[in-house]
Design a protein around this motif. Structure first.
Motif, PDB file in Angstrom:
ATOM      1  N   ALA A 151       0.827  -1.210   0.000  1.00 32.34           N
ATOM      2  CA  ALA A 151       0.000   0.000   0.000  1.00 32.34           C
ATOM      3  C   ALA A 151       0.858   1.255   0.000  1.00 32.34           C
ATOM      4  CB  ALA A 151      -0.929  -0.009   1.205  1.00 32.34           C
ATOM      5  N   VAL A 152       1.914   1.273   0.818  1.00 36.45           N
ATOM      6  CA  VAL A 152       2.804   2.441   0.840  1.00 36.45           C
ATOM      7  C   VAL A 152       3.485   2.607  -0.513  1.00 36.45           C
ATOM      8  CG1 VAL A 152       4.954   3.338   1.822  1.00 36.45           C
ATOM      9  CG2 VAL A 152       3.168   2.456   3.325  1.00 36.45           C
ATOM     10  N   HIS A 153       3.927   1.502  -1.095  1.00 35.62           N
ATOM     11  CA  HIS A 153       4.535   1.568  -2.422  1.00 35.62           C
ATOM     12  C   HIS A 153       3.552   2.134  -3.443  1.00 35.62           C
ATOM     13  CE1 HIS A 153       5.703  -0.099  -6.387  1.00 35.62           C
ATOM     14  NE2 HIS A 153       6.921   0.180  -5.974  1.00 35.62           N
ATOM     15  N   GLU A 154       2.309   1.652  -3.410  1.00 37.47           N
ATOM     16  CA  GLU A 154       1.291   2.137  -4.350  1.00 37.47           C
ATOM     17  C   GLU A 154       0.968   3.604  -4.112  1.00 37.47           C
ATOM     18  OE1 GLU A 154      -1.812   2.396  -7.217  1.00 37.47           O
ATOM     19  OE2 GLU A 154       0.021   1.211  -7.009  1.00 37.47           O
ATOM     20  N   ALA A 155       0.904   4.018  -2.827  1.00 43.65           N
ATOM     21  CA  ALA A 155       0.618   5.417  -2.527  1.00 43.65           C
ATOM     22  C   ALA A 155       1.715   6.327  -3.083  1.00 43.65           C
ATOM     23  CB  ALA A 155       0.474   5.616  -1.020  1.00 43.65           C
ATOM     24  N   MET A 156       2.969   5.899  -2.976  1.00 44.16           N
ATOM     25  CA  MET A 156       4.056   6.687  -3.553  1.00 44.16           C
ATOM     26  C   MET A 156       3.970   6.700  -5.073  1.00 44.16           C
ATOM     27  SD  MET A 156       7.309   5.816  -1.089  1.00 44.16           S
ATOM     28  CE  MET A 156       8.293   7.117  -1.850  1.00 44.16           C
ATOM     29  N   ASP A 157       3.577   5.557  -5.650  1.00 42.59           N
ATOM     30  CA  ASP A 157       3.283   5.520  -7.092  1.00 42.59           C
ATOM     31  C   ASP A 157       2.370   6.678  -7.474  1.00 42.59           C
ATOM     32  OD1 ASP A 157       4.643   3.298  -7.922  1.00 42.59           O
ATOM     33  OD2 ASP A 157       2.872   2.119  -8.420  1.00 42.59           O
ATOM     34  N   GLN A 158       1.322   6.821  -6.681  1.00 45.90           N
ATOM     35  CA  GLN A 158       0.268   7.749  -7.053  1.00 45.90           C
ATOM     36  C   GLN A 158       0.629   9.203  -6.821  1.00 45.90           C
ATOM     37  OE1 GLN A 158      -1.911   6.417  -8.986  1.00 45.90           O
ATOM     38  NE2 GLN A 158      -0.749   4.575  -8.452  1.00 45.90           N
ATOM     39  N   VAL A 159       1.663   9.455  -6.029  1.00 45.16           N
ATOM     40  CA  VAL A 159       2.174  10.825  -5.966  1.00 45.16           C
ATOM     41  C   VAL A 159       2.676  11.231  -7.346  1.00 45.16           C
ATOM     42  CG1 VAL A 159       3.938  12.332  -4.984  1.00 45.16           C
ATOM     43  CG2 VAL A 159       2.741  10.684  -3.514  1.00 45.16           C
ATOM     44  N   GLY A 160       3.442  10.329  -7.967  1.00 43.17           N
ATOM     45  CA  GLY A 160       3.884  10.593  -9.328  1.00 43.17           C
ATOM     46  C   GLY A 160       2.736  10.618 -10.310  1.00 43.17           C
ATOM     47  N   ARG A 292      -5.292  -6.828   8.619  1.00 43.37           N
ATOM     48  CA  ARG A 292      -6.099  -7.143   9.793  1.00 43.37           C
ATOM     49  C   ARG A 292      -7.182  -8.178   9.522  1.00 43.37           C
ATOM     50  NH1 ARG A 292      -3.466  -2.852  10.171  1.00 43.37           N
ATOM     51  NH2 ARG A 292      -2.868  -1.902  12.145  1.00 43.37           N
ATOM     52  N   VAL A 293      -7.841  -8.094   8.386  1.00 45.83           N
ATOM     53  CA  VAL A 293      -8.945  -9.031   8.125  1.00 45.83           C
ATOM     54  C   VAL A 293      -8.697  -9.918   6.911  1.00 45.83           C
ATOM     55  CG1 VAL A 293     -10.597  -7.441   9.180  1.00 45.83           C
ATOM     56  CG2 VAL A 293     -10.270  -7.398   6.707  1.00 45.83           C
ATOM     57  N   GLY A 294      -7.598  -9.670   6.162  1.00 43.43           N
ATOM     58  CA  GLY A 294      -7.251 -10.549   5.061  1.00 43.43           C
ATOM     59  C   GLY A 294      -7.954 -10.222   3.757  1.00 43.43           C
ATOM     60  N   PRO A 295      -7.989 -11.188   2.811  1.00 43.83           N
ATOM     61  CA  PRO A 295      -8.522 -10.966   1.470  1.00 43.83           C
ATOM     62  C   PRO A 295     -10.003 -10.579   1.419  1.00 43.83           C
ATOM     63  CG  PRO A 295      -7.199 -12.957   1.535  1.00 43.83           C
ATOM     64  CD  PRO A 295      -7.385 -12.522   2.951  1.00 43.83           C
ATOM     65  N   ARG A 296     -10.733 -10.754   2.519  1.00 43.02           N
ATOM     66  CA  ARG A 296     -12.140 -10.326   2.515  1.00 43.02           C
ATOM     67  C   ARG A 296     -12.272  -8.855   2.152  1.00 43.02           C
ATOM     68  NH1 ARG A 296     -12.108 -13.780   7.062  1.00 43.02           N
ATOM     69  NH2 ARG A 296     -11.732 -12.029   8.464  1.00 43.02           N
ATOM     70  N   THR A 297     -11.202  -8.090   2.400  1.00 44.95           N
ATOM     71  CA  THR A 297     -11.190  -6.667   2.047  1.00 44.95           C
ATOM     72  C   THR A 297     -11.511  -6.444   0.573  1.00 44.95           C
ATOM     73  OG1 THR A 297      -9.475  -6.334   3.715  1.00 44.95           O
ATOM     74  CG2 THR A 297      -9.747  -4.593   2.091  1.00 44.95           C
ATOM     75  N   LEU A 298     -11.164  -7.404  -0.278  1.00 44.71           N
ATOM     76  CA  LEU A 298     -11.302  -7.234  -1.722  1.00 44.71           C
ATOM     77  C   LEU A 298     -12.747  -7.253  -2.208  1.00 44.71           C
ATOM     78  CD1 LEU A 298      -8.266  -9.391  -2.828  1.00 44.71           C
ATOM     79  CD2 LEU A 298      -8.515  -6.928  -3.113  1.00 44.71           C
ATOM     80  N   GLN A 334      -6.776  -2.507  -6.985  1.00 45.41           N
ATOM     81  CA  GLN A 334      -6.171  -3.420  -7.962  1.00 45.41           C
ATOM     82  C   GLN A 334      -4.652  -3.407  -7.889  1.00 45.41           C
ATOM     83  OE1 GLN A 334      -7.610  -2.764 -11.992  1.00 45.41           O
ATOM     84  NE2 GLN A 334      -9.634  -2.256 -11.242  1.00 45.41           N
ATOM     85  N   GLU A 335      -4.070  -2.225  -7.755  1.00 49.65           N
ATOM     86  CA  GLU A 335      -2.624  -2.089  -7.842  1.00 49.65           C
ATOM     87  C   GLU A 335      -1.895  -2.386  -6.542  1.00 49.65           C
ATOM     88  OE1 GLU A 335      -0.781  -1.503 -10.517  1.00 49.65           O
ATOM     89  OE2 GLU A 335      -2.534  -1.479 -11.804  1.00 49.65           O
ATOM     90  N   SER A 336      -2.601  -2.483  -5.432  1.00 48.41           N
ATOM     91  CA  SER A 336      -1.909  -2.735  -4.164  1.00 48.41           C
ATOM     92  C   SER A 336      -2.364  -4.038  -3.523  1.00 48.41           C
ATOM     93  CB  SER A 336      -2.137  -1.569  -3.195  1.00 48.41           C
ATOM     94  OG  SER A 336      -3.517  -1.407  -2.905  1.00 48.41           O
ATOM     95  N   THR A 337      -3.609  -4.114  -3.110  1.00 49.42           N
ATOM     96  CA  THR A 337      -4.068  -5.259  -2.331  1.00 49.42           C
ATOM     97  C   THR A 337      -4.146  -6.530  -3.167  1.00 49.42           C
ATOM     98  OG1 THR A 337      -5.371  -3.654  -1.065  1.00 49.42           O
ATOM     99  CG2 THR A 337      -5.772  -5.980  -0.617  1.00 49.42           C
ATOM    100  N   LEU A 338      -4.465  -6.430  -4.447  1.00 52.18           N
ATOM    101  CA  LEU A 338      -4.429  -7.613  -5.305  1.00 52.18           C
ATOM    102  C   LEU A 338      -3.025  -8.202  -5.337  1.00 52.18           C
ATOM    103  CD1 LEU A 338      -6.606  -6.764  -8.470  1.00 52.18           C
ATOM    104  CD2 LEU A 338      -7.225  -8.173  -6.511  1.00 52.18           C
TER     105      LEU A 338
END
Length: 407
Positions: A151-160, A292-298, A334-338
């Motif tokens: 998620a942190v990697h993706e968030a930095m992606d999105q700064v760019g 915290r809750v796993g793939p159910r987040t998706l 799609q770009e982070s949690t998947l």
């Protein structure tokens, strides 16, 4: 599908690499941020650029859909090759070089077909690097926590991804809508991305050392190639394929904005930048929830995808803006949690192969989604909305049948 929980405390450096896992994630995020500045800046105007060269909505849908498919399906080759040779850095560098070279050329005068080929070529660069890059990143996130690290990697992606479209919009505004100067300025952050990547490779030549003792494979060529992927991985891939088949590309959405005169051409990348901001926030939120809750987040992904066309393909600017922001939020998932889930479902020795296969599934579904959205848009917007909602209902059913659990 079953995923392992997050690993031990993220702040404890792992013996071996010259920097802590979190520093590695942030440094790699910087590379991705600069690269996203480049290619997301270009993607923000792909629809209007192709339209200015005479493209119809169907052509825009096909080109953007095939481009995304190329970025994903070709990983079916690059992933297994990276696993066999264990040359993850080489694949990563080659992919970034291809993207950095093609984007500025896209702004030069040319034909519709030349521009279409460059759009697809840029996406091929992503296919070359992504399985290897995600594998390198997955080793560090074994310590930081899969959801939070990706998620942190993706968030930095999105700064760019936010800055790039804004830069393109600014140059378009001052240059009278000329695409050459707008895309030419993207060469500078591209060179910077390659410089940071070279530095990071020199500092951490073997990120596999981050992986907890007993799970990291040896670095010999071909290690782990014969292992089978788990059944849970394929159930997860089926759900992903369904939900992406009902997900429109931004190319079709931006085509709608320009053709219906809802926003000026220079305003399209601004809206795209806002969508990338939503992407970053959604990535962080779902990444935190995943640990915290796993793939159910998706389960949130098909719900977001079903709502997007209901709002984005109207003629009301406010609703279109909300739809675009929800499109960005779905992209963040799609770009982070998947990606985080794949790392938890598959052992390290087959992870690049798994990322390649998973991306191939995503690519076929994305191509279908782009063509489907472009064709249905040309035929009937109500039909586009109806079909999208139906496809996402099927995706939710597959998700429920998969029975995701957190280990």
């Amino acid at each position: 599908m079953r995923a392992a929980g997050p690993s031990a405390a993220a702040d404890i450096p792992v013996a071996g690499p010259a920097m802590s896992p979190w520093r590695f994630v942030v440094a790699f995020g910087t590379v991705s941020m600069l690269a996203d500045f480049v290619y997301e800046g270009a993607r923000s105007v792909t629809g209007p650029l192709l339209a200015s060269l005479g493209a119809s909505s169907l052509v825009v849908g096909v080109v953007t859909g095939v481009g995304e498919a190329a970025a994903l399906v070709l990983r079916l080759v690059s992933g297994p090759l990276a696993d066999r040779k264990r040359r993850f850095w080489a694949w990563t560098v080659a992919g970034y070089v291809l993207t950095v070279v093609t984007v500025p050329v896209l702004g030069l005068p040319g034909t519709l077909w030349a521009a279409s080929l460059l759009v697809i070529a840029e996406r091929v660069g992503k296919a070359v690097r992504s399985p290897a890059k995600d594998t390198l990143l997955s080793h560090a996130t074994a310590v930081t926590g899969r959801g939070r690290g990706f998620a942190v990697h993706e968030a930095m992606d999105q700064v760019g991804a936010l800055i790039g479209p804004l830069a393109v919009a600014g140059v378009l505004a001052v240059s009278g809508g000329r695409y050459g100067p707008a895309l030419g300025v993207l060469a500078a952050p591209g060179v910077a991305a390659l410089a940071v990547l070279a530095w990071l490779r020199a500092r951490v030549p073997e990120p596999v050392a981050y992986e907890p003792m007993g799970t990291a494979p040896s670095t010999g060529a071909g290690q782990g190639v014969g292992l089978r992927l788990p059944r849970e991985f394929w159930s997860y891939a089926a759900f992903t394929a369904a939900t992406l088949t009902g997900f429109a590309t931004f190319g079709v959405l931006s085509y709608h904005l320009v053709q219906r005169h809802l926003v000026p051409t220079a305003g399209v990348p601004v809206l795209y930048a806002a969508a990338m901001g939503a992407d970053a926030l959604a990535a962080l939120g779902t990444g935190w929830a995943y640990d915290r809750v796993g793939p159910r987040t998706l389960a949130v992904l098909p719900l977001l995808a079903a709502v997007v066309p209901v709002l984005a393909f109207t003629n009301t600017v406010a609703l279109v803006v909300i739809g675009a922001l929800l499109w960005g939020a779905a992209m963040g998932v799609q770009e982070s949690t998947l990606r985080a889930t794949v790392a938890d479902l598959v052992p390290p020795g087959r992870r690049a192969t798994a990322y390649g296969l998973f991306a191939a599934v995503m690519g076929v579904a994305t191509a279908l989604g782009g063509v489907l959205a472009g064709a249905l848009y040309a035929y009937s917007i109500p039909a586009l909305i109806t079909v999208t909602v139906a496809v996402q209902a099927v995706a939710l059913g597959l998700f429920a049948m998969a029975g995701p659990r957190h280990g």
